[in-house]
Design an enzyme around this catalytic site. Structure first.
Site: not given
Length: 185
Positions: A68, A97, A109, A117, A127, A176
């Site tokens: 990406c 974590h 959305c 990205c 999307c 998570c």
């Protein structure tokens, strides 16, 4: 040289953990002699994922898949901010974590995000595949909840996520990803 080796090892550990989480340790790229990373899961993970240095805390963070990053111009380093330093987590951090595996809502959305990205944006699959339809648009032109993928306004139904969340155009942590079936917050 020691600080760079330490940084490399830290990123490699994060990438291998993500590779395991994504279920890709059995990828034919790693397990078959014809694969580009035969018996080299670390090389595969380091090439597959993109990590950035947070401009605030100077720690590396997961920024999406490497493929990406090829589609966008070089990001302004000041915009590269990890989840812990950004206001997107709203103090939601997994007690087990940390912030490395937070699950987000798609920015555009009411769907679960599956991609991260540009080091800044969470997308659902539709999307992400059609990011030019939504990425960079003013928030005022995005659909309101309930919002479907690719800028579609859903009519006559409730939010597909079934939770309260900020309007489209904003980042939002759901929980998570590694603790999917537990209450980590």
């Amino acid at each position: 040289m020691a600080p760079l080796v330490h940084l490399y090892e830290k990123i490699k550990t994060k990438a291998l953990t993500r590779l395991q989480h994504d279920g890709l340790f059995q990828s034919k790229d790693i397990t078959q002699p014809s694969g580009g990373y035969y018996k080299d899961p670390a090389g595969f993970a380091m090439d597959k994922y993109a990590y950035y240095m947070c401009s605030k805390c100077q720690e590396p963070y997961f920024g999406g898949e490497g493929r990406c990053q090829d589609e966008v111009e070089e990001a302004d380093p000041k915009e590269l901010i990890c989840p812990l330093c950004s206001d997107t987590t709203k103090n939601k951090v997994c007690s087990r974590h940390g912030s490395d595996y937070l699950q987000y809502k798609c920015r555009y959305c009411c769907s679960l995000a599956t991609y991260y990205c540009f080091g800044t944006t969470h997308f659902c699959d539709p999307c992400h595949s059609n990011h030019t339809m939504v990425h960079g648009k003013p928030t005022s032109s995005l659909p309101k909840c309930p919002a479907g993928p690719c800028g579609k306004q859903l009519i006559g139904c409730s939010c597909p996520l079934g939770i309260e969340h900020p309007p489209t155009g904003e980042e939002f942590v759901i929980g998570c990803a590694l603790c999917v079936n537990s209450n980590s917050f």
